[in-house]
Design a protein around this motif. Structure first.
Motif, PDB file in Angstrom:
ATOM      1  N   ALA A 127      50.656 101.702  46.432  1.00  0.00           N
ATOM      2  CA  ALA A 127      49.708 100.580  47.042  1.00  0.00           C
ATOM      3  C   ALA A 127      49.380  99.507  45.880  1.00  0.00           C
ATOM      4  CB  ALA A 127      48.647 101.200  47.204  1.00  0.00           C
ATOM      5  N   LEU A 128      49.607  98.349  46.281  1.00  0.00           N
ATOM      6  CA  LEU A 128      49.311  97.133  45.213  1.00  0.00           C
ATOM      7  C   LEU A 128      48.391  96.314  45.678  1.00  0.00           C
ATOM      8  CD1 LEU A 128      53.335  96.478  44.717  1.00  0.00           C
ATOM      9  CD2 LEU A 128      51.749  97.868  43.262  1.00  0.00           C
ATOM     10  N   LEU A 183      43.274 105.319  49.862  1.00  0.00           N
ATOM     11  CA  LEU A 183      44.215 105.230  50.787  1.00  0.00           C
ATOM     12  C   LEU A 183      45.534 106.220  50.501  1.00  0.00           C
ATOM     13  CD1 LEU A 183      45.956 103.662  52.910  1.00  0.00           C
ATOM     14  CD2 LEU A 183      46.550 101.941  50.996  1.00  0.00           C
ATOM     15  N   LEU A 184      46.051 106.053  49.116  1.00  0.00           N
ATOM     16  CA  LEU A 184      47.133 107.230  48.895  1.00  0.00           C
ATOM     17  C   LEU A 184      46.727 108.448  48.864  1.00  0.00           C
ATOM     18  CD1 LEU A 184      48.986 105.359  45.935  1.00  0.00           C
ATOM     19  CD2 LEU A 184      49.326 105.048  48.332  1.00  0.00           C
ATOM     20  N   SER A 185      45.618 108.773  48.514  1.00  0.00           N
ATOM     21  CA  SER A 185      44.871 110.215  48.904  1.00  0.00           C
ATOM     22  C   SER A 185      44.896 110.797  50.116  1.00  0.00           C
ATOM     23  CB  SER A 185      43.426 110.420  48.148  1.00  0.00           C
ATOM     24  OG  SER A 185      43.170 111.631  48.487  1.00  0.00           O
ATOM     25  N   ASP A 186      44.489 109.798  51.181  1.00  0.00           N
ATOM     26  CA  ASP A 186      44.477 110.257  52.486  1.00  0.00           C
ATOM     27  C   ASP A 186      46.038 110.371  53.011  1.00  0.00           C
ATOM     28  OD1 ASP A 186      41.624 109.823  52.328  1.00  0.00           O
ATOM     29  OD2 ASP A 186      41.519 108.150  53.462  1.00  0.00           O
ATOM     30  N   ASP A 245      44.867 118.544  49.461  1.00  0.00           N
ATOM     31  CA  ASP A 245      43.884 118.015  48.412  1.00  0.00           C
ATOM     32  C   ASP A 245      43.762 116.616  48.425  1.00  0.00           C
ATOM     33  OD1 ASP A 245      44.327 120.396  47.023  1.00  0.00           O
ATOM     34  OD2 ASP A 245      46.158 119.446  45.729  1.00  0.00           O
ATOM     35  N   ASP A 246      42.281 116.404  48.180  1.00  0.00           N
ATOM     36  CA  ASP A 246      41.749 114.893  48.274  1.00  0.00           C
ATOM     37  C   ASP A 246      42.174 114.423  46.546  1.00  0.00           C
ATOM     38  OD1 ASP A 246      40.471 112.800  47.577  1.00  0.00           O
ATOM     39  OD2 ASP A 246      38.594 113.422  49.055  1.00  0.00           O
ATOM     40  N   ILE A 247      42.822 113.737  46.080  1.00  0.00           N
ATOM     41  CA  ILE A 247      43.222 113.155  44.697  1.00  0.00           C
ATOM     42  C   ILE A 247      42.607 111.953  44.404  1.00  0.00           C
ATOM     43  CG2 ILE A 247      45.058 114.883  44.501  1.00  0.00           C
ATOM     44  CD1 ILE A 247      46.986 112.636  44.936  1.00  0.00           C
ATOM     45  N   ALA A 248      41.767 111.210  45.470  1.00  0.00           N
ATOM     46  CA  ALA A 248      41.268 109.973  45.218  1.00  0.00           C
ATOM     47  C   ALA A 248      40.842 109.584  44.051  1.00  0.00           C
ATOM     48  CB  ALA A 248      40.516 109.520  46.477  1.00  0.00           C
ATOM     49  N   LYS A 249      39.921 110.684  43.493  1.00  0.00           N
ATOM     50  CA  LYS A 249      39.006 110.453  42.094  1.00  0.00           C
ATOM     51  C   LYS A 249      40.092 110.571  41.342  1.00  0.00           C
ATOM     52  CE  LYS A 249      34.920 111.829  39.736  1.00  0.00           C
ATOM     53  NZ  LYS A 249      35.663 111.916  38.159  1.00  0.00           N
ATOM     54  N   GLU A 252      46.896 100.716  60.560  1.00  0.00           N
ATOM     55  CA  GLU A 252      45.452 101.189  60.886  1.00  0.00           C
ATOM     56  C   GLU A 252      44.597 101.626  59.683  1.00  0.00           C
ATOM     57  OE1 GLU A 252      45.191 103.380  64.454  1.00  0.00           O
ATOM     58  OE2 GLU A 252      46.314 101.636  65.736  1.00  0.00           O
ATOM     59  N   LEU A 253      45.275 102.223  58.933  1.00  0.00           N
ATOM     60  CA  LEU A 253      44.412 103.110  57.844  1.00  0.00           C
ATOM     61  C   LEU A 253      44.058 102.048  56.751  1.00  0.00           C
ATOM     62  CD1 LEU A 253      43.406 105.726  56.618  1.00  0.00           C
ATOM     63  CD2 LEU A 253      45.633 106.092  55.585  1.00  0.00           C
ATOM     64  N   VAL A 254      44.808 101.054  56.478  1.00  0.00           N
ATOM     65  CA  VAL A 254      44.817 100.244  55.441  1.00  0.00           C
ATOM     66  C   VAL A 254      43.694  99.212  56.009  1.00  0.00           C
ATOM     67  CG1 VAL A 254      45.703  97.927  54.355  1.00  0.00           C
ATOM     68  CG2 VAL A 254      47.101 100.168  54.485  1.00  0.00           C
ATOM     69  N   GLU A 255      43.730  98.841  57.568  1.00  0.00           N
ATOM     70  CA  GLU A 255      42.703  97.845  57.962  1.00  0.00           C
ATOM     71  C   GLU A 255      41.417  98.619  58.049  1.00  0.00           C
ATOM     72  OE1 GLU A 255      44.762  96.620  61.343  1.00  0.00           O
ATOM     73  OE2 GLU A 255      46.106  95.390  60.452  1.00  0.00           O
ATOM     74  N   GLU A 256      41.226  99.838  58.000  1.00  0.00           N
ATOM     75  CA  GLU A 256      40.129 100.741  58.182  1.00  0.00           C
ATOM     76  C   GLU A 256      39.216 100.702  56.981  1.00  0.00           C
ATOM     77  OE1 GLU A 256      40.928 104.217  60.241  1.00  0.00           O
ATOM     78  OE2 GLU A 256      41.393 103.443  62.014  1.00  0.00           O
ATOM     79  N   LEU A 257      39.983 100.461  55.911  1.00  0.00           N
ATOM     80  CA  LEU A 257      39.411 100.491  54.554  1.00  0.00           C
ATOM     81  C   LEU A 257      38.315  99.352  54.260  1.00  0.00           C
ATOM     82  CD1 LEU A 257      41.874 102.110  52.306  1.00  0.00           C
ATOM     83  CD2 LEU A 257      39.605 103.293  52.803  1.00  0.00           C
ATOM     84  N   THR A 258      36.970  99.495  54.563  1.00  0.00           N
ATOM     85  CA  THR A 258      36.202  98.200  54.532  1.00  0.00           C
ATOM     86  C   THR A 258      36.082  97.649  53.112  1.00  0.00           C
ATOM     87  OG1 THR A 258      34.249  99.993  54.033  1.00  0.00           O
ATOM     88  CG2 THR A 258      34.778  98.947  56.405  1.00  0.00           C
TER      89      THR A 258
END
Length: 324
Positions: free
Chosen positions: A288-289, A302-305, A313-317, A5-11
């Motif tokens: 994630a690929l 995705l990986l940060s969440d 921690d939020d490490i997305a950036k 669901e998390l993957v599919e929610e990323l617009t």
């Protein structure tokens, strides 16, 4: 957290032809896929600079097996380069793997392309790297340079008495059961995209392979991460920072290091994006690929969440901005 669901929610992933992702917590895996191109956790993508962590792990394992310290000067293990050596003679294996070599960053993709794909080409690239000398003192400052890994691959080959590819296979891929991970395309290989253009499946120059070019899958990258987590001595060595507090980032041997103990990196090649995160204290690995050049920010998010409930921690950036 439902991974699919998390993957599919990323617009931002909606226009990506194929995404494959997965996580492992204490060896229990969850995977997800997305996109109009059908893929599975076994489908192979180019992982680009994620290749460096394979080179680093294989070399550290080989050094350990042979009783060679990480502080050994590189020139002692590549004596054939001595006549052309203009770099710091005290330059160590640890410093090249940690990207703190201080080498002059003059050897690029165009430079090495002309050397061809023969068995001796990688050593000749290493010769060009050390012939260029140092631009700063070894150990003084972190700087991301593929030339460091051209040297690392040459050392792995020399210690194993074979080619880099055979040494990587014999010292890491085969022992860890990573049969789908390698430099050759296969029926499981996914084609890359740039925008709306599908790109042809091309080879990757042998001279650059220690720094990039592997094909791998979500399942095998999770297995690689699990292998690192199981070998605590290897993990401890790789995750120890080799950088100073005023460097652009904390960095171990092939991995960027987060403030809560995360290990992370990304990979970028035309048509492909890849990212990976480990949280050793929680026995956690995720990857994630994607086969679209614009996908990295979404993969990083995705990986940060996924890891944030473990670390806070939020490490997305940080994952997106890594220098690969």
């Amino acid at each position: 957290m439902n991974f699919q669901e998390l993957v599919e929610e990323l617009t931002s992933l909606r226009d990506v032809p194929a995404v494959a992702a997965g996580s492992s917590m204490a060896g229990v895996r969850t995977t997800a896929t997305h996109g109009p191109v059908a893929v599975t956790a076994e489908s192979c993508f180019r992982i680009a600079s994620l290749t460096k962590v394979f080179t680093s792990a294989a070399l550290v394992r080989t050094l350990r097996d042979k009783g060679v310290p990480l502080g050994t000067p590189v020139v002692e293990l590549l004596p054939g380069l001595a006549p052309d050596w203009r770099a710091d003679e005290s330059l160590t294996i640890e410093q090249i793997l940690g990207q703190v070599s201080g080498l002059c960053e003059s050897v690029d993709a165009a430079t090495v392309k002309v050397l061809g794909d023969g068995d001796g080409a990688l050593l000749e690239v290493a010769r060009l790297v050390v012939r260029a000398g140092n631009e700063r003192e070894s150990g003084e400052r972190w700087s991301y340079y593929n030339g460091n890994y051209f040297l690392a691959g040459s050392i792995l080959a020399a210690l194993s008495g074979t080619t880099f590819e055979s040494a990587l296979k014999g010292n890491l891929l085969d022992p860890w059961g990573l049969a789908r991970t390698g430099f050759e395309t296969s029926a499981a290989s996914v084609t890359g995209w740039n925008g709306t253009t599908e790109l042809p499946l091309l080879g990757y120059p042998r001279t650059r392979r220690p720094s990039g070019g592997l094909w791998s899958s979500v399942s095998e990258l999770l297995a690689f991460g699990e292998g690192l987590l199981a070998d605590r001595a290897l993990l401890k060595e790789i995750s120890r920072p080799r950088t100073r507090s005023d460097d652009p980032m904390a960095y171990g041997l092939g991995w960027a290091l987060g403030r809560s103990g995360q290990m992370y990196l990304n990979g970028r090649l035309p048509g492909y994006r890849a990212a990976m995160v480990l949280v050793p204290d929680r026995d956690y690995v995720s990857v994630a690929l994607a086969n679209q050049e614009t996908a990295l920010p979404a993969l990083a998010r995705l990986l940060s969440d996924m890891q944030q409930p473990l670390t806070g921690d939020d490490i997305a950036k940080a994952v997106n901005d890594f220098a690969a």
